[in-house]
Design a protein around this motif. Structure first.
Motif, PDB file in Angstrom:
ATOM      1  N   GLY A  24       2.162   3.933  -0.549  1.00  0.00           N
ATOM      2  CA  GLY A  24       2.269   2.489  -0.756  1.00  0.00           C
ATOM      3  C   GLY A  24       1.591   1.712   0.355  1.00  0.00           C
ATOM      4  N   ILE A  25       1.790   0.381   0.305  1.00  0.00           N
ATOM      5  CA  ILE A  25       1.228  -0.508   1.322  1.00  0.00           C
ATOM      6  C   ILE A  25       2.238  -0.617   2.462  1.00  0.00           C
ATOM      7  CG2 ILE A  25       0.394  -2.839   1.805  1.00  0.00           C
ATOM      8  CD1 ILE A  25      -0.053  -3.205  -1.223  1.00  0.00           C
TER       9      ILE A  25
ATOM     10  N   SER B  88       7.472   0.352  -0.068  1.00  0.00           N
ATOM     11  CA  SER B  88       7.094   0.169  -1.475  1.00  0.00           C
ATOM     12  C   SER B  88       8.044  -0.763  -2.220  1.00  0.00           C
ATOM     13  CB  SER B  88       6.977   1.502  -2.228  1.00  0.00           C
ATOM     14  OG  SER B  88       5.892   2.227  -1.715  1.00  0.00           O
ATOM     15  N   CYS B  89       9.220  -0.289  -2.603  1.00  0.00           N
ATOM     16  CA  CYS B  89      10.047  -1.088  -3.519  1.00  0.00           C
ATOM     17  C   CYS B  89      10.921  -2.125  -2.820  1.00  0.00           C
ATOM     18  CB  CYS B  89      10.915  -0.161  -4.369  1.00  0.00           C
ATOM     19  SG  CYS B  89      11.869   1.012  -3.381  1.00  0.00           S
ATOM     20  N   GLY B  90      11.044  -2.070  -1.490  1.00  0.00           N
ATOM     21  CA  GLY B  90      12.038  -2.920  -0.816  1.00  0.00           C
ATOM     22  C   GLY B  90      11.437  -4.080  -0.062  1.00  0.00           C
TER      23      GLY B  90
ATOM     24  N   PHE C 197      -7.536   1.084  -3.159  1.00  0.00           N
ATOM     25  CA  PHE C 197      -6.099   1.369  -3.074  1.00  0.00           C
ATOM     26  C   PHE C 197      -5.649   2.414  -4.101  1.00  0.00           C
ATOM     27  CE2 PHE C 197      -1.671   0.811  -4.155  1.00  0.00           C
ATOM     28  CZ  PHE C 197      -1.087   0.884  -2.912  1.00  0.00           C
ATOM     29  N   ASP C 198      -5.990   2.192  -5.368  1.00  0.00           N
ATOM     30  CA  ASP C 198      -5.499   3.124  -6.414  1.00  0.00           C
ATOM     31  C   ASP C 198      -6.059   4.526  -6.205  1.00  0.00           C
ATOM     32  OD1 ASP C 198      -3.790   1.418  -7.809  1.00  0.00           O
ATOM     33  OD2 ASP C 198      -5.469   0.501  -8.880  1.00  0.00           O
TER      34      ASP C 198
ATOM     35  N   VAL D 106       5.232  -6.658  -5.799  1.00  0.00           N
ATOM     36  CA  VAL D 106       4.343  -7.151  -4.734  1.00  0.00           C
ATOM     37  C   VAL D 106       3.027  -6.365  -4.698  1.00  0.00           C
ATOM     38  CG1 VAL D 106       4.160  -7.489  -2.241  1.00  0.00           C
ATOM     39  CG2 VAL D 106       6.336  -7.913  -3.384  1.00  0.00           C
ATOM     40  N   GLU D 107       3.140  -5.048  -4.784  1.00  0.00           N
ATOM     41  CA  GLU D 107       1.935  -4.208  -4.669  1.00  0.00           C
ATOM     42  C   GLU D 107       0.835  -4.547  -5.696  1.00  0.00           C
ATOM     43  OE1 GLU D 107       2.408   0.196  -4.000  1.00  0.00           O
ATOM     44  OE2 GLU D 107       1.328   0.212  -5.894  1.00  0.00           O
ATOM     45  N   PRO D 108       1.192  -4.817  -6.960  1.00  0.00           N
ATOM     46  CA  PRO D 108       0.105  -5.106  -7.920  1.00  0.00           C
ATOM     47  C   PRO D 108      -0.751  -6.292  -7.499  1.00  0.00           C
ATOM     48  CG  PRO D 108       2.179  -4.728  -9.074  1.00  0.00           C
ATOM     49  CD  PRO D 108       2.518  -4.788  -7.615  1.00  0.00           C
TER      50      PRO D 108
END
Ligand code: HSE
Length: 308
Positions: A257-258, A16-18, A241-242, A230-232
Motif C-alpha cells: 500500500g501507500i 492501507s485500510c486505516g 503504483f498498480d 483513499v488509495e484509489p
C-alpha cells in the motif's frame, strides 16, 4: 542532565485500510535532535541540517521547536533550550518526516525537564506539531513514532490510543520514489463523502487487519490491507503504483500500500528476505523508467523514539 540527543523514527501511517487511525514505526530512517539547556529563557533553533535550507528557523514556525515551546508553556517553565535538528529523511515522502522531528523534540525536552509527562501525555503536543506542518492534527504518524509498535487511534475525541501486537519476524519493505507529495495536498484530493458500500468494506478490512495482528494470521493481515477509499485517489500521484503492487505480491509480500500520503509505498512481508527481494524488484522497476528511489527494510520498531 544539561544535554540530550534523541532519535525518532519514520512511520507508516494508514496501513492501507486505516486512514488516520493506524500506523506503525520502523527502525530507519529517522530524525535526530540534540538539545541543550541554556540560560537565555528562550527556545532557539540553532541548526537544521539535511533540509537543503527549506525549513523555517523561526522557533515558532518550525515543528520541532514549536512543540517544545508548547510543552514548556504547559508545564509553566521559562527554561531556555537550544535545539539542533538533523533531518535524515526526505520531506513529502510519506514517511512521517515532520512527525519524527516533533516527537524527537518532545522526547528531548521531556527528558531535559526530568520527564514530567508520560509518552502518552506527549501525544497531543505532537499532534499539534502535525497541524502546524500540514494543517491537520492526525496522530497516525506521531503516535507510533512516540510509543513504538503498531498503533490504533480508536478515537480522536476523546483521544483513545491502543498499541497492537505485531507478529514476530514481520518485516516492512519501503520504497520511496523520488517525487514529492506534500501531505496537505494529498489530503485535499480525497473525497469528503464516502459511499456506504465503501465504508462497509473499509471497516471490515480494519477489523480483519486487527484480528490478523492478534492471531498472528499473516494471510488475514494481507487480505485486509485493502483501501477502497483513499488509495484509489492517491495512487494516481505515484508512478507505476498498480504495477508495483503486482510485483510486490509476486515477490511474496503479504500486502502492499501507500505509506501515509505517499509517494513511499510499503509492503509487509513474512520475513526480512522477502522484504529485501521486494525492494530490489520495485527499485529495478522504477529504475527502468529512469526513476530513482530510496529503499529501506525494517522490522516494526516497538520502542519508538529513543534517548541516545
Ligand atoms: N493519515 C495521514 C494521511 C498520514 O494519510 O494524510 C500522513 O501524514
Amino acid at each position: 542532565m544539561n544535554s540530550v540527543r534523541v532519535f525518532a523514527p519514520a512511520s507508516v501511517a494508514n496501513v492501507s485500510c486505516g486512514y488516520d487511525v493506524l500506523g506503525f514505526a520502523v527502525h530507519e530512517p529517522g530524525d535526530e535532535v540534540v538539545m541543550n539547556l541554556t540560560d537565555s529563557g528562550k527556545v532557539s533553533l540553532d541548526l537544521v541540517e539535511g533540509d537543503d535550507g527549506r525549513l523555517p528557523l523561526d522557533p515558532k514556525k518550525n515543528t520541532v521547536s514549536a512543540v517544545v515551546i508548547n510543552f514548556l508553556n504547559h508545564i509553566g517553565s521559562d527554561q531556555g533550550i537550544s535545539i539542533k535538528l538533523y533531518k535524515k529523511m526526505p520531506f513529502g515522502s510519506g514517511l512521517g518526516s515532520s512527525s519524527a522531528s516533533a516527537v524527537a523534540g518532545l522526547v528531548g525536552v521531556n527528558e531535559l525537564m526530568g520527564n514530567p509527562l508520560s509518552r502518552l501525555d506527549l501525544l497531543p503536543f505532537a499532534m499539534e506539531g502535525e497541524r502546524l506542518a500540514c494543517g491537520n492534527a492526525h496522530a497516525d504518524n506521531v503516535a507510533p513514532a512516540l510509543l513504538g509498535g503498531m498503533v490504533l487511534i480508536r478515537s480522536y475525541d476523546p483521544l483513545d490510543v491502543i498499541t497492537l501486537p505485531v507478529p514476530e519476524g514481520l518485516s516492512c519493505a519501503l520504497v520511496y520514489p523520488h517525487v514529492e507529495i506534500p501531505t496537505m495536498e494529498a489530503r485535499q484530493i480525497i473525497r469528503a463523502n464516502i459511499p456506504m458500500a465503501s465504508a462497509i468494506r473499509q471497516w471490515g478490512n480494519v477489523g480483519g487487519l486487527i484480528a490478523g495482528l492478534y492471531s498472528d494470521d499473516l494471510e488475514l493481515i494481507g487480505r485486509s490491507m485493502e483501501d477502497v477509499i483513499v488509495e484509489p485517489v492517491r495512487k494516481m500521484l505515484i508512478p507505476h503504483f498498480d504495477e508495483m503492487r503486482d510485483i510486490a505480491l509476486e515477490s511474496k509480500a503479504i500486502g502492499f500500500g501507500i505509506s501515509g500520503s505517499g509517494p513511499t509505498v510499503f509492503a509487509l512481508c513474512g520475513n526480512e528476505k522477502i522484504a529485501k527481494d521486494v525492494i530490489l524488484s520495485l527499485a529495478e522497476r522504477l529504475n527502468a523508467d529512469g526513476l530513482d528511489s530510496t529503499c529501506y527494510v525494517s522490522e516494526i520498531n516497538t520502542e519508538g523514539a529513543r534517548v541516545m
